[in-house]
Design a protein around this motif. Structure first.
Motif, PDB file in Angstrom:
ATOM      1  N   ARG A 161       1.689  18.719  14.654  1.00 32.24           N
ATOM      2  CA  ARG A 161       1.805  17.097  14.773  1.00 32.24           C
ATOM      3  C   ARG A 161       2.378  16.744  16.115  1.00 32.24           C
ATOM      4  NH1 ARG A 161       3.136  17.489   9.225  1.00 32.24           N
ATOM      5  NH2 ARG A 161       5.299  17.127   9.773  1.00 32.24           N
ATOM      6  N   ALA A 162       3.317  17.369  16.311  1.00 33.02           N
ATOM      7  CA  ALA A 162       4.026  16.945  17.754  1.00 33.02           C
ATOM      8  C   ALA A 162       3.182  17.182  19.018  1.00 33.02           C
ATOM      9  CB  ALA A 162       5.198  17.928  17.978  1.00 33.02           C
ATOM     10  N   LEU A 163       2.231  18.164  18.992  1.00 36.93           N
ATOM     11  CA  LEU A 163       1.488  18.534  20.047  1.00 36.93           C
ATOM     12  C   LEU A 163       0.457  17.471  19.937  1.00 36.93           C
ATOM     13  CD1 LEU A 163       1.033  22.549  19.889  1.00 36.93           C
ATOM     14  CD2 LEU A 163       2.292  21.145  21.743  1.00 36.93           C
ATOM     15  N   THR A 178       0.590  14.516  18.965  1.00 35.61           N
ATOM     16  CA  THR A 178       0.999  13.333  19.630  1.00 35.61           C
ATOM     17  C   THR A 178       1.069  13.251  20.930  1.00 35.61           C
ATOM     18  OG1 THR A 178       2.398  13.044  17.607  1.00 35.61           O
ATOM     19  CG2 THR A 178       3.323  11.707  19.536  1.00 35.61           C
ATOM     20  N   HIS A 179       1.732  14.490  21.585  1.00 32.85           N
ATOM     21  CA  HIS A 179       1.787  14.689  23.111  1.00 32.85           C
ATOM     22  C   HIS A 179       0.446  14.642  23.690  1.00 32.85           C
ATOM     23  CE1 HIS A 179       3.582  16.559  26.806  1.00 32.85           C
ATOM     24  NE2 HIS A 179       2.566  17.050  26.747  1.00 32.85           N
ATOM     25  N   PHE A 180      -0.796  15.078  23.311  1.00 33.65           N
ATOM     26  CA  PHE A 180      -1.750  14.867  24.012  1.00 33.65           C
ATOM     27  C   PHE A 180      -2.615  13.926  23.288  1.00 33.65           C
ATOM     28  CE2 PHE A 180      -1.186  19.759  24.078  1.00 33.65           C
ATOM     29  CZ  PHE A 180      -0.972  19.882  25.239  1.00 33.65           C
ATOM     30  N   GLY A 181      -2.179  13.216  22.393  1.00 34.75           N
ATOM     31  CA  GLY A 181      -2.959  11.861  21.899  1.00 34.75           C
ATOM     32  C   GLY A 181      -4.382  12.283  21.450  1.00 34.75           C
ATOM     33  N   GLU A 182      -4.310  13.233  20.805  1.00 29.10           N
ATOM     34  CA  GLU A 182      -5.838  13.738  20.066  1.00 29.10           C
ATOM     35  C   GLU A 182      -5.635  14.995  19.191  1.00 29.10           C
ATOM     36  OE1 GLU A 182      -9.092  15.845  22.351  1.00 29.10           O
ATOM     37  OE2 GLU A 182      -7.710  14.924  24.115  1.00 29.10           O
ATOM     38  N   SER A 183      -6.751  14.868  18.208  1.00 26.83           N
ATOM     39  CA  SER A 183      -6.330  15.905  17.272  1.00 26.83           C
ATOM     40  C   SER A 183      -6.866  17.192  17.977  1.00 26.83           C
ATOM     41  CB  SER A 183      -7.327  15.815  16.159  1.00 26.83           C
ATOM     42  OG  SER A 183      -7.567  16.740  15.160  1.00 26.83           O
ATOM     43  N   LEU A 184      -6.023  18.532  17.442  1.00 29.01           N
ATOM     44  CA  LEU A 184      -6.167  19.644  17.948  1.00 29.01           C
ATOM     45  C   LEU A 184      -6.851  20.725  16.976  1.00 29.01           C
ATOM     46  CD1 LEU A 184      -2.812  20.289  19.755  1.00 29.01           C
ATOM     47  CD2 LEU A 184      -4.977  19.796  20.787  1.00 29.01           C
ATOM     48  N   ALA A 185      -6.522  20.364  15.598  1.00 26.38           N
ATOM     49  CA  ALA A 185      -7.028  20.997  14.289  1.00 26.38           C
ATOM     50  C   ALA A 185      -7.390  20.434  13.180  1.00 26.38           C
ATOM     51  CB  ALA A 185      -5.907  22.100  14.084  1.00 26.38           C
ATOM     52  N   THR A 186      -8.357  20.598  12.645  1.00 22.50           N
ATOM     53  CA  THR A 186      -8.544  19.853  11.345  1.00 22.50           C
ATOM     54  C   THR A 186      -8.451  21.002   9.959  1.00 22.50           C
ATOM     55  OG1 THR A 186     -10.818  20.048  11.696  1.00 22.50           O
ATOM     56  CG2 THR A 186      -9.712  17.932  12.275  1.00 22.50           C
ATOM     57  N   ARG A 187      -8.055  20.747   8.815  1.00 22.33           N
ATOM     58  CA  ARG A 187      -8.328  21.429   7.749  1.00 22.33           C
ATOM     59  C   ARG A 187      -9.741  21.540   7.378  1.00 22.33           C
ATOM     60  NH1 ARG A 187      -4.987  23.846   4.471  1.00 22.33           N
ATOM     61  NH2 ARG A 187      -3.173  22.727   5.464  1.00 22.33           N
ATOM     62  N   ASP A 188     -10.301  22.818   7.043  1.00 18.46           N
ATOM     63  CA  ASP A 188     -11.387  23.339   6.764  1.00 18.46           C
ATOM     64  C   ASP A 188     -11.337  24.124   5.481  1.00 18.46           C
ATOM     65  OD1 ASP A 188     -14.115  23.693   6.541  1.00 18.46           O
ATOM     66  OD2 ASP A 188     -14.406  25.017   8.212  1.00 18.46           O
ATOM     67  N   GLY A 189     -11.293  23.454   4.258  1.00 19.02           N
ATOM     68  CA  GLY A 189     -11.030  24.377   2.864  1.00 19.02           C
ATOM     69  C   GLY A 189      -9.521  25.060   3.055  1.00 19.02           C
ATOM     70  N   GLN A 190      -9.586  26.145   2.996  1.00 22.95           N
ATOM     71  CA  GLN A 190      -8.433  27.053   3.114  1.00 22.95           C
ATOM     72  C   GLN A 190      -7.904  27.366   4.422  1.00 22.95           C
ATOM     73  OE1 GLN A 190      -6.410  27.439   0.201  1.00 22.95           O
ATOM     74  NE2 GLN A 190      -8.150  26.255  -0.834  1.00 22.95           N
TER      75      GLN A 190
END
Length: 293
Positions: free
Chosen positions: A43-45, A47-59
């Motif tokens: 979450r901190a990263l 916020t730093h970059f201002g965009e999503s870096l990873a999303t949950r895909d099942g497990q």
């Protein structure tokens, strides 16, 4: 360097682990921290970059395009740090070395000679990793690779290793032809390959045999391929050193030999200082190849 533009190294390390494992829990176990700590760093990263870096895909966790870019940069950067630290620590120490090579090269050329290296350098532990994959030497901690191709591997130190050529072979009971031209239409013949090798296909394509059109049968290992060829079931491309006894006995005959220019085996290492063990192994490879010429 403007450190104010760079997120905390702890967060970057956590994200690199997440990218490798595609899992918050696995990354946490890798770094011996909690699942929540990895999620907080993510979450901190973001916020730093201002965009999503990873999303949950099942497990599992799936990286976004930006996340993949960051993961690639971190993998290379942390790999270079690890390489530098290892080089400094190992300048005057003998440590185990890791060598990746193709299964065919290990079977046909290296293993019959490895006893000589071990007798000459008992202090060097060599870990052989037979694989068809082109390893990233820095990222995967590889000291030396033996690859087959035209020598085009940017970012690495590459030198040719002049070892045995390949030959097209068949049993005398399969064909009376002595050249590929005498065989006529190549697609009318059965070709056999090992699923654990790719040199033969690369070499065959270089001499003008397009196996995407001709077709070939993959077998589980090269021992089965040789058995099929000896039984007169079809053709195969083999290391000349491996089939020399069959050629001498007349059990197999050659229909083509001679390596295309520039195609062959190469010693590939990372730029910079090699460990003493890796230097000894490279020097031995050169000596053994020269003795064969």
């Amino acid at each position: 360097m403007d450190w104010s533009r760079i997120p905390s190294l702890a967060a970057l390390r956590a994200f690199e682990a997440l990218a490798r494992h595609n899992s918050l829990s696995a990354a946490a176990r890798d770094l011996n921290v909690t699942h929540a700590a990895i999620a907080q760093h993510l979450r901190a990263l973001e916020t730093h970059f201002g965009e999503s870096l990873a999303t949950r895909d099942g497990q599992t966790m799936k990286l976004t395009e930006t996340g993949r870019d960051l993961a690639d940069a971190l993998g290379e950067g942390f790999g270079r740090i690890a390489e530098g630290v290892t080089d400094i620590m190992d300048r005057n120490a003998i440590r185990p070395i890791t060598v990746t090579l193709t299964p065919s090269f290990a079977e046909a050329w290296l293993m019959p000679r490895m006893g000589q290296f071990w007798s000459q350098h008992p202090e060097v532990e060599v870990r052989l990793v037979p694989s068809m994959a082109l390893a990233n030497l820095r990222r995967d901690g590889i000291d030396l690779a033996i690859r087959f191709g035209n020598g085009d591997w940017p970012g690495n130190d590459v030198e040719p290793l002049a070892v045995s050529q390949f030959v097209v072979v068949a049993a005398p009971t399969y064909t009376k032809a002595r050249t590929l031209d005498e065989l006529g239409g190549l697609s009318a013949h059965d070709w056999f390959f090992s699923a654990a090798a790719n040199e033969q296909r690369v070499w065959g394509k270089a001499i003008g045999v397009d196996f995407d059109k001709v077709g070939a049968q993959d077998m589980a290992n090269n021992g089965m391929v040789l058995s099929a060829a000896r039984a007169g079931l079809g053709l195969s491309i083999q290391s000349k050193a491996l089939v020399a006894p069959d050629l001498d006995s007349g059990q197999l005959t050659t229909l083509y030999e001679g390596d295309p220019e520039g195609l062959g085996y190469y010693i590939v290492t990372r730029p910079g200082v090699l460990s003493p063990g890796a230097r000894a192994f490279r020097a031995w490879l050169r000596k053994m190849a020269q003795a064969q010429v």
